[in-house]
Motif scaffolding. Structure first.
Motif, PDB file in Angstrom:
ATOM      1  N   ALA A  13      10.965  -6.860 120.033  1.00 45.00           N
ATOM      2  CA  ALA A  13      10.321  -5.365 120.162  1.00 45.00           C
ATOM      3  C   ALA A  13      11.087  -4.256 119.980  1.00 45.00           C
ATOM      4  O   ALA A  13      10.582  -3.216 119.244  1.00 45.00           O
ATOM      5  N   ARG A  14      12.487  -4.123 120.114  1.00 46.32           N
ATOM      6  CA  ARG A  14      13.316  -3.327 119.491  1.00 46.32           C
ATOM      7  C   ARG A  14      13.029  -2.992 118.069  1.00 46.32           C
ATOM      8  O   ARG A  14      13.350  -1.738 117.438  1.00 46.32           O
ATOM      9  N   LYS A  15      12.930  -4.000 117.067  1.00 47.65           N
ATOM     10  CA  LYS A  15      12.877  -3.815 115.805  1.00 47.65           C
ATOM     11  C   LYS A  15      11.316  -3.805 115.382  1.00 47.65           C
ATOM     12  O   LYS A  15      11.016  -3.777 114.161  1.00 47.65           O
ATOM     13  N   CYS A  16      10.330  -3.763 116.383  1.00 46.59           N
ATOM     14  CA  CYS A  16       9.022  -3.677 116.190  1.00 46.59           C
ATOM     15  C   CYS A  16       8.396  -4.730 115.314  1.00 46.59           C
ATOM     16  O   CYS A  16       7.884  -4.547 114.379  1.00 46.59           O
ATOM     17  N   MET A  17       8.967  -6.104 115.753  1.00 48.18           N
ATOM     18  CA  MET A  17       8.326  -7.021 114.812  1.00 48.18           C
ATOM     19  C   MET A  17       7.702  -7.925 115.652  1.00 48.18           C
ATOM     20  O   MET A  17       7.974  -8.219 117.013  1.00 48.18           O
ATOM     21  N   ASN A  18       6.679  -8.459 115.139  1.00 45.51           N
ATOM     22  CA  ASN A  18       5.852  -9.696 115.960  1.00 45.51           C
ATOM     23  C   ASN A  18       6.256 -10.982 115.041  1.00 45.51           C
ATOM     24  O   ASN A  18       7.058 -11.113 114.115  1.00 45.51           O
ATOM     25  N   PRO A  19       5.734 -12.143 115.661  1.00 41.08           N
ATOM     26  CA  PRO A  19       6.273 -13.449 115.050  1.00 41.08           C
ATOM     27  C   PRO A  19       6.390 -13.401 113.590  1.00 41.08           C
ATOM     28  O   PRO A  19       6.960 -14.051 113.057  1.00 41.08           O
ATOM     29  N   SER A  20       5.001 -13.008 113.166  1.00 41.23           N
ATOM     30  CA  SER A  20       4.765 -13.107 111.734  1.00 41.23           C
ATOM     31  C   SER A  20       5.870 -12.201 110.908  1.00 41.23           C
ATOM     32  O   SER A  20       6.127 -12.791 109.759  1.00 41.23           O
ATOM     33  N   ASP A  21       6.006 -11.088 111.468  1.00 47.52           N
ATOM     34  CA  ASP A  21       7.180 -10.333 110.584  1.00 47.52           C
ATOM     35  C   ASP A  21       8.457 -11.115 110.686  1.00 47.52           C
ATOM     36  O   ASP A  21       9.162 -10.812 109.484  1.00 47.52           O
ATOM     37  N   VAL A  24       8.521 -13.789 108.189  1.00 49.64           N
ATOM     38  CA  VAL A  24       8.609 -13.447 106.726  1.00 49.64           C
ATOM     39  C   VAL A  24       9.961 -13.024 106.320  1.00 49.64           C
ATOM     40  O   VAL A  24      10.574 -13.279 105.326  1.00 49.64           O
ATOM     41  N   ALA A  25      10.524 -12.263 107.407  1.00 50.13           N
ATOM     42  CA  ALA A  25      11.962 -12.025 107.318  1.00 50.13           C
ATOM     43  C   ALA A  25      13.108 -12.935 106.932  1.00 50.13           C
ATOM     44  O   ALA A  25      13.929 -12.586 106.274  1.00 50.13           O
ATOM     45  N   ILE A  26      12.740 -14.008 107.732  1.00 46.87           N
ATOM     46  CA  ILE A  26      13.862 -15.191 107.457  1.00 46.87           C
ATOM     47  C   ILE A  26      13.328 -16.250 106.595  1.00 46.87           C
ATOM     48  O   ILE A  26      13.970 -17.292 106.395  1.00 46.87           O
ATOM     49  N   GLY A  27      12.045 -16.415 106.187  1.00 47.95           N
ATOM     50  CA  GLY A  27      11.559 -17.189 105.414  1.00 47.95           C
ATOM     51  C   GLY A  27      10.951 -18.567 105.984  1.00 47.95           C
ATOM     52  O   GLY A  27      11.511 -19.686 105.500  1.00 47.95           O
ATOM     53  N   CYS A  28      10.223 -18.431 107.129  1.00 52.31           N
ATOM     54  CA  CYS A  28       9.845 -19.614 107.733  1.00 52.31           C
ATOM     55  C   CYS A  28       8.387 -19.170 108.126  1.00 52.31           C
ATOM     56  O   CYS A  28       7.784 -18.382 107.680  1.00 52.31           O
ATOM     57  N   THR A  29       7.697 -20.291 108.646  1.00 53.04           N
ATOM     58  CA  THR A  29       6.484 -19.889 109.182  1.00 53.04           C
ATOM     59  C   THR A  29       6.168 -19.179 110.315  1.00 53.04           C
ATOM     60  O   THR A  29       7.214 -19.392 111.425  1.00 53.04           O
ATOM     61  N   SER A  30       5.359 -18.581 110.643  1.00 56.39           N
ATOM     62  CA  SER A  30       4.916 -17.633 111.868  1.00 56.39           C
ATOM     63  C   SER A  30       4.865 -19.030 113.046  1.00 56.39           C
ATOM     64  O   SER A  30       5.233 -18.611 114.204  1.00 56.39           O
ATOM     65  N   ILE A  36       9.332 -21.449 118.725  1.00 56.84           N
ATOM     66  CA  ILE A  36      10.518 -21.164 119.425  1.00 56.84           C
ATOM     67  C   ILE A  36      10.374 -20.173 120.576  1.00 56.84           C
ATOM     68  O   ILE A  36      11.073 -20.344 121.546  1.00 56.84           O
ATOM     69  N   LEU A  37       9.378 -19.250 120.320  1.00 58.84           N
ATOM     70  CA  LEU A  37       9.245 -18.233 121.458  1.00 58.84           C
ATOM     71  C   LEU A  37       8.682 -19.096 122.774  1.00 58.84           C
ATOM     72  O   LEU A  37       8.909 -18.587 123.920  1.00 58.84           O
TER      73      LEU A  37
END
Length: 64
Positions: A13-21, A24-30, A36-37
């Motif tokens: 939330a602090r980085k305004c990221m959702n699971p998909s974001d 993409v940032a770490i190179g895995c699937t949503s 994990i969540l």
């Protein structure tokens, strides 16, 4: 390794990221991030490092 899912959600939330974001940032699937969540999947050290780096937090902040 078990990630504290609440802390992970706060960091996202602090980085305004959702699971998909984050995926993409770490190179895995949503789907992987969603598992994990939900606590249905643990995280290896390398992935913890990638998540921490993407969220700009210390890895220790995310683990139980």
């Amino acid at each position: 390794m078990e990630i504290n899912t609440k802390k992970l959600q706060i960091a996202m939330a602090r980085k305004c990221m959702n699971p998909s974001d984050l995926a993409v940032a770490i190179g895995c699937t949503s789907t992987s991030i969603q598992q994990i969540l939900r606590g249905a999947r643990g995280v290896q050290m390398k992935k913890l490092g990638l998540i921490s780096k993407a969220l700009e937090v210390d890895p220790a902040e995310l683990i139980d």
